[in-house]
Structures are given as C-alpha cells and as structure tokens.
Design a protein around this motif. Sequence first.
Motif, short mmCIF file in Angstrom:
data_model
loop_
_atom_site.label_atom_id
_atom_site.label_comp_id
_atom_site.label_asym_id
_atom_site.label_seq_id
_atom_site.Cartn_x
_atom_site.Cartn_y
_atom_site.Cartn_z
N CYS A 91 -4.88 -8.05 -4.52
CA CYS A 91 -6.33 -7.88 -4.43
C CYS A 91 -7.04 -8.74 -5.47
O CYS A 91 -8.13 -9.25 -5.23
CB CYS A 91 -6.69 -6.41 -4.62
N SER A 103 -12.33 -7.95 -8.39
CA SER A 103 -11.04 -7.27 -8.49
C SER A 103 -10.38 -7.77 -9.74
O SER A 103 -10.19 -8.97 -9.91
CB SER A 103 -10.15 -7.65 -7.30
N CYS A 123 -9.98 -8.03 -0.28
CA CYS A 123 -8.93 -7.31 -1.01
C CYS A 123 -8.29 -6.23 -0.15
O CYS A 123 -7.10 -5.94 -0.28
CB CYS A 123 -9.49 -6.71 -2.29
N CYS A 160 -4.28 -5.89 0.41
CA CYS A 160 -3.50 -4.82 -0.23
C CYS A 160 -2.44 -4.27 0.72
O CYS A 160 -2.75 -3.80 1.80
CB CYS A 160 -4.41 -3.67 -0.66
#
Lengths: 246, 130, 398
Positions: free
Chosen positions: A120, A129, A150, A154
């Motif tokens: 991220c 992030s 992000c 992830c």
Amino acid sequence: MSDNDNGRRGFLATGATMAAGLGFVAIAPGIRLIEIAQARPAGEAASSAVRWGMLIDTTKCASGCDACVSACASENGIVEQVEDPAQRSHWIRKIDLKDKQSGREHSLPMMCQHCAEPPCVDVCPTGASMKRADGIVLVDRHICIGCRYCMMACPYKARSFVHEPLTEQNPEVPRGVGCVEACTLCVHRVDRGQLPACVEACPEGALLFGDLGDPNSEISRRIAQEATTQVRADLQLNPGVRYQGI
Amino acid sequence: MKRWAIPLVILTAWFAAAGTACAGDGLPKPNIVIENKDGQCVAPPEEMRRNHMEMLKHQRDLTLREGIRGSKVSLNGCIECHAGKKTGSVIGSDDSFCQTCHAYAAVKLDCWDCHQPKAGYKATGAKPHE
Amino acid sequence: MTTTFLSYRASTPRFWLIAAIGALVSAVGFGAALYMEHHGHVVTGMNNQVVWGIPHVFAIFLIIAASGVLNVASIGSVFGKAAYKKRAPLSGLLSIAMLAGGLFVLMLDLGRADRVMIAATYYNFTSVFAWNVFLYSGMFGIVAVYLWVLMEKRMYAFVKPVGIAAFVWRLILTTGTGSIFGFLVARQAYQSAVLAPMFIIMSFAWGLAVFMVVQRTMYDWNAMTLHPAVRRRMKHLLGVFVAAVFYFVLVYHLTNLYFAKETGFERFILVDGGIFPLLFWGGWFLLGTVLPLALIYLPALAFRGSVLTASLLVIFGAFCQLYVFIIGGEAYPMDIFPGMQASSSFFDGQVATYAPSLPEFLLGIGGLGVAFMITLIGIRVLKFLPEDDLTQLEAAAD
C-alpha cells in the motif's frame, strides 16, 4: 535489567504527565502496565529501534467470538450504520477457515498486517500511505486523495474506504469521508503505553502485542522458539502480525 | 474580436455588481467569542490569527508521521478552549469559533471532515451494524 | 478571414445542436461528480471489494485510446506514410481530447476530488500512479507541441523529432497504464508482465477505431466520401490491430490457465462468473473481435458503413473487455489462505457484487462528453479536416 527499570519508572512518570496534560484524569482503568508497552516521553519521535508487532494464537480463537472486533469498533469510533454491508469499514474482521482437504476448521482475526514492505505504501501516489519508524502502517488522511489504489494492492483486504460523511469520531482517532483507512494498531494507545484495544479485549489472551525489534521481548522470544506463520509469506512482505495454528 | 465582447461585458457587470454587494455591511463580520477562557492560548492572538494553519500543519505532520506526542500545539487542545456552548463544538453555527472566521474569509474548513469538532466528546462505544 | 472552416460551415444549426448536446452531457457528468462528492461514494455501487467501477472503465478506455489514436500521426511523421500525414492534426487533437476526458473522470471519482492540488504536489516515486501523473501531463505538453509543429508551416521541419518524441512518450504512457495493474501482486487477475504490451496493442486498436468513427462523421458532415484507397488501408490496419489484441488476450488467459492457482479465476471469468463470461464471449469476443474482423476481411459482408460498423463494434468490445478485466478482476475473491475455504462478515471467499449506480455511470459518460466537446471546439476553430480532401471539396464547391 536496570535500563528496563528506568524505562518503567520513566513510563509511569511520563504516562501520568501525559495523561494529565491531555486531560485524561483517570489513569487506572484503561492503562495496563506491561513490560513491552512503554509510553514515549512527550516530544520524542517513534524510534526505528522498535518494531511493533502482534502474535495471534488461532488455537485459542473461538469461531463465534468477536470481542476483538467490537473492542476495535468502540475504541476507534467505527459506529456508523452504512446501509450496504460491502461499503462498511472493517479494520479487523474474524475469518472462519476450513481446510479444503482435511476439513479442519478454525477462526482468526484479520487486520492490517503492518508489513515491513507494505504494498500500500509502494503504490500510494501521494505518500499518504506510510510506515512509521516503529513499523506501524498508517494512512495520512491529510494527503489521501481517495484513489483506492492501496486497496487494490493490499493482499489482505485490510483497507476500507469511508463512503459516507462521519460525525461520531473518537477525538483521538480522526477518520473521514473520501479517505482510505485501516487498523492503526491503536497507535494512540500504544504511544501512551497501552495495548491495542483488540489485544486487551480478547478473553482468551490469544493476541500478544510487543516489540519485534527487542530480542528479549516476549513476542520475540516466542517467535524465535515456536512455529509461526506469516500470511501470504510468498509475497515476502514481512508482516508485523504473525499467526500460530493456521 | 466581436464575439468575445458580449460575454466579457456580462462578466464585468457581474463582478462589478458582486463587488458592490460585498463592499457594504452585507456580510456579517466574524463574531469571535471565547467561552471557555480558562488560561492562555499557546501564542498571542495576533500570531494565532496569522499562523494557526501553519502551526497545525506542522504539528500534524510531526504527530502523524513521526509519532511525536504531547506538544503544546494540538488540534484537540484548540477544541477544549474554543468549542462554543451552543453547539459544544468549534463548528455548527455561524458564531462557532472556527466557522465564523472561515465563513467570513471564504476559506474551506478541512479539519472537521475527519477530526471530532466537539469538546470532551466520548465515542459512543456502540457495536456497529446492529 | 480567408481561412476556410469547412468542417462546420456546411451545417451550422446542426453544429450548435450537437455542441449543446455535448455540453449538456459534460455538465451532467460534472453534476454527477458533485453529487458523489457531496454524499460520498455511498451513492455509487462501488464498495470495499469492487473499489474501482464503471468510472474507471470509461476513464481507462479514454486514456488508452488517447494514446492509440496518436498512432495515425505517428505513422505519418515517424514512418513517413503520406496518407497518414494529412490526418496527423486530427489524430493529435483526438489524443488531447480523450486524455482530458479520461482524466476528468479519474480525478472526479477520487474520494477527495477537492485535493487535486495534493495529487499534483505530493509525489511518491515508487507508485506507478505517481509516474502516470507525470506521463499524462507530459503527454498533453508533447502533443500540444506536436500539433503546433504540424499546423505551423514554419515549424514543420521539426515534425519528425517531435513525432518520434510523442511516439515514444505514448508507448511509455500506455506501459504505465498497463503497469497500474501489472504491478498488483495481490489479486489473481493482474500481476502479469504481459499487461503492458497488451495495453499498448489495445491502445492501437481502440485509438484507430475511434479515429475512424470521427473521421467518417466529419466527412459525412461535409458530404464527402473518404478515398477508397485510404479507407482500405486504414481498415486493414484496424484488422491487424484487432487480431493482435486477440492474440494478447489469448496469451494472457493461456498463461493463467497454465498455473493451477489461477484456474479458479479463469473458470470464473470464462465459464461460470455470470455477467463476466457473457461480456467476455458475447461482448468482446463475438461482437468486438470476430464480427469486426469478418466485416473488415470478408468482401461478401461489405456494405456502405461496414468499416464504421466494425470500428463501433471494436469500441463496444473494448468496453466489455475493460469491464471484465477491471470489475471481474476485483469481484473474484482474493485467495488470502490458499487451500482453505474462507468466510467472514467482510465477504472473504465470496464473489463481490457490483451494480453501477446512475451517478457513476453519468460521470463516465461525462468523460466522453468532455472528449467530444474538446474535439468539436478544436475542429471548429482550427483546420483539422484532412487536407487532401479539403482541396477536393473546395474544387467541387467552386
């Protein structure tokens, strides 16, 4: 170790001053003195000598129990009632697992794994992030533009996007519409020497919080001695959250 | 160029009209009342007026990105003194501390989309989605 | 003024009507974005599983096609083909217009669209997105200079180096767009190096299809017909590009099928994933690939407008393909615990549902409107109609 003693004494002192300074009169109920969690003195930055992490023993985690999820929600003010369940925020969730071959079932809490190499952070276009020096992965909402890249990146589905304007935030946990958010490892509690809310709430003591950077901490000792698992270890992300019994 | 002339005239007229409307007493002046005045602000009013945004921006980066806590500049600290009695908040009505100036200066308030604007607010602690 | 603006003069009332429609579509798109901004993304069908939805299908189509539409200019300036040289300015204009339309959608879909300044001032250089911010703005600059040297006779000497720069830049740009997905290791659908070249070849096909639709429309407005030799050449090029896209999609799916861990995903996209196999086989494969190829290569199927039909079908297929790629790729559950069946309150192990809402759809259409308006204004104020035919038309009018 005398260092440790000093640290503890220091914690008591600064914890009390900070609590007073911040307007928290009662030090007793929420705060537990644990050797691994020490408050940093006011004005001191998070140190890269520390790496906060968690060890989760799934053999102690009961399938129907969601004490950690509730504790997280009330601690972090995740109380909004979004109509579409798929649009709700999940900082921590319970996953029930069943082995496709053997049929063995178990349950575990899943949240941001606070990776040492967080995807991220890599993909965020603005740098919102970010990973703090002590390994806690956070979203800087001041510069989050809400692109959700992000969330695409992830591998743990740990991040949520806030779909609605919010009004019930905990003063210590800012969160708001149009930004992405995830488990902060209760950074506001950790910084004053408390445990994350989920760790404190687990009735079975299945969650162990501590400093992976300190070889003498309980978490480091257990990880050194017992078999633990990193979820999606194939991605080489070096998560700060480890599991046992998966 | 003739074809640009008409829109240009209309725009000029509109701005002129808007200017006249604003020049008088049409716009309410900010009404700053500090109800919980129990001590000293972190800096003199003159400096706060000019620099509060820089102070907050500087502090937000230190706190969030570096983890520095307990500094004298703190957004929650602002709220404790400056929340109005009417709304219990620094926003929400035309004489709320933040809102009154920001409305006058026409500067968007971005803090309160994420930060809790009420003083002494305790999260409800209710279980979500039930 | 002596400059002839033949591309609109022939039908002024119709021009204004079309302009009004374009402006309305753009305005509605902007209004939809304001509505989303005010209420939050709760008014969209996007959620925490399908985080990118219909707006991104439109935006990515426009951005990819914006790069590919410049192919026409490149073939003229870089590879020296005369028939394409005449079409270079229109190609450049379309490129800028579609890039602007795509970015309009992408920016206005942001959770914090009001923070565009932050996107432009804070950069994280490990992010493919951040590179793309540079690639997109650089593209605007390079194509603007390219248009200038193309249309200003005194600067024409520089057309080749600038053309080469634009050519290289847009290859990098489309590589960047493909890499947004190619570098995503988390999800089964992406994380593949083949995506970068695949996006480049998709851009060639889609861009050329858009160019041919616009060219045909402009010729129709002026009651002109495209020279058969030019049309034949361009339609065959389109055929080659469409076939090449087919090849890349084939390779992408075959490599996925080779890995046992990906067969579940392939089964979902190709067989039992509901709307996704339908759009893949019916939309992209049949209507967007097989039928256009047949229209292009089988003389028996040729009719007046068969090339236009083929181009429109390629564009339709592109939307189907992107929908399957973006939304299908997100809807399939991530395999966080391989070998185990997962279930949770956050839909682990479940296929995500996504139903686009009206505002997000209107925002996407608004992007098309913006691209259309820029093109329309461009061809009205400057000379973008391919020149070989302009002289032809002037001779006919005299």
